[in-house]
Enzyme design. Sequence first.
Site, PDB file in Angstrom:
ATOM      1  CG  ASP A 281      -9.149   1.612  -1.183  1.00  0.00           C
ATOM      2  OD1 ASP A 281      -8.461   2.094  -2.175  1.00  0.00           O
ATOM      3  OD2 ASP A 281      -9.445   1.755   0.158  1.00  0.00           O
TER       4      ASP A 281
ATOM      5  CG  ASP B 290      -2.233   0.792   0.523  1.00  0.00           C
ATOM      6  OD1 ASP B 290      -2.396   0.892   0.158  1.00  0.00           O
ATOM      7  OD2 ASP B 290      -2.779   0.308   1.893  1.00  0.00           O
TER       8      ASP B 290
ATOM      9  CD  GLU C  47       0.358   4.869  -7.411  1.00  0.00           C
ATOM     10  OE1 GLU C  47       1.747   6.352  -8.061  1.00  0.00           O
ATOM     11  OE2 GLU C  47      -0.293   4.836  -8.362  1.00  0.00           O
ATOM     12  CD1 TRP C  48      -4.628   2.909  -3.093  1.00  0.00           C
ATOM     13  CD2 TRP C  48      -3.595   5.158  -3.117  1.00  0.00           C
ATOM     14  NE1 TRP C  48      -4.434   3.053  -2.256  1.00  0.00           N
ATOM     15  CE2 TRP C  48      -3.384   4.281  -1.522  1.00  0.00           C
ATOM     16  CE3 TRP C  48      -3.390   6.385  -2.228  1.00  0.00           C
ATOM     17  CZ2 TRP C  48      -2.653   4.400   0.200  1.00  0.00           C
ATOM     18  CZ3 TRP C  48      -2.641   6.877  -1.342  1.00  0.00           C
ATOM     19  CH2 TRP C  48      -2.550   6.328   0.037  1.00  0.00           C
ATOM     20  N   GLY C  49      -2.883   4.466  -8.330  1.00  0.00           N
ATOM     21  CA  GLY C  49      -3.270   4.809  -9.584  1.00  0.00           C
ATOM     22  C   GLY C  49      -2.794   6.520  -9.650  1.00  0.00           C
TER      23      GLY C  49
END
Length: 387
Positions: free
Chosen positions: A209, A154, A187-189
Amino acid sequence: MARAAAPLLPFFFLLLSSTSPAAAQKNLLGRTPQMGWNSWNHFGCKIDEVIIRKIADAMVDTGLAKLGYEYINLDDCWASHDRDSQGNLAANGTAFPSGMRALADYVHGKGLKLGLYGDAGLRTCSRLQPGSLGYEDQDARTLAAWGIDYLKYDNCNNQNISPLTRYNRMSEALMNSGRDVFLSLCEWGVDDPATWAGSFANSWRTTEDIKNTWESMTDNADKNDKWAPYAGPGGWNDPDMLEVGNGGMTIEEYRSHFSIWALVKAPLILGCDISSMSAETKEIITNQNVIAVNQDKLGVQGRKVQQDGDLEVWAGRLSRGRVALVLWNRGPAEASITASWSNIGLNQSAVVDAHDLWTDEVTSSMQGNLTNKMDSHACKMYVLTPK
Ligand SMILES: *[C@@H]1O[C@H](CO)[C@@H](O)[C@H](O)[C@H]1NC(C)=O
Ligand SMILES: *[C@@H]1O[C@H](CO)[C@@H](O)[C@H](O)[C@H]1NC(C)=O
Ligand SMILES: *[C@@H]1O[C@H](CO)[C@@H](O)[C@H](O)[C@H]1NC(C)=O
């Protein structure tokens, strides 16, 4: 001084480790998108070894394991608040009194694999456990010693250090750990990981998320779409884990969620409590035809190829000249959608057999286009096989 003498390494290992720089190395995992389960979407921080063993049992007993679901992944909150006296990560002794090595042995004993969660920052997102920033080598050795097979990594509390630097460090550490560990970047983009993570990770999140709602699911599907050219065997775009079975969407919305995730070669990581799922949930996540599209050896991410307001056509190439097709009614009322061959990568003159993957019916000798009607938020999914 205190370290034991290193064992003699086999000649081929020396050869491998000296011929290419660590940064260019990558494991051989993820030739098709990963399949498994993760604790977060259903259990959040409330996990312990009793739950995880029950999930591993259910994975086998329900037949999911035989269909390819193999990873049992713990998300945030498995570790103790602080490192031990040697600076090692340690399992939370209250929730995991038997320890991670014992849990890995249990999961491996079922023919499954065990994954853990970490963070490329100072602390994880819950802040309940330490992050691995600055401890990459030590933590990779700990994972390898426990027999861990997968790391979801994460992005919280990251000190604004470039993600490329932070994630590459853990990739190298895992490559040097002596164990094959699937590396799943979370890395959530933010910094377009599709453009740089392929050389060292097996999947990378392209979105924030997922939430257990129609809006969030469709939004993640759309945001993930543009990165399609970067996906392929060994490295996949990840629009986040499945919510199927968690109750926030209708059955048809969940069927659409699973169909689209399969078509776009997303990781199929289940997020419901598979030890107590409904018959409808089980019917969706065990559809072998749909799973086969996701696991097709060609590894081409399907895309949104046609759009008329809320009426969409998604399609992608499969091995042996076949095409996977989804007609998706995202509007508020029943509607009919036509996909024409020219939009889905088929020759306009091609004659195909159309296999409806949800009804399991085959319509033979279709030419030019395919039309079907579906309820609001429902989809139809096909594999088209040219004659
Ligand atoms: C273990 O988890 C429990 C429940 O979340 C928590 O109260 C406790 O502080 C944790 N123990 C350590 C050592 O982090
Ligand atoms: C379509 O099929 C026809 C007849 O088989 C063939 O002549 C033509 O080259 C094909 N076109 C494409 C784009 O493949
Ligand atoms: C579908 O294909 C058939 C046969 O090629 C053609 O007659 C018809 O006009 C097409 N319909 C649409 C809506 O494209």
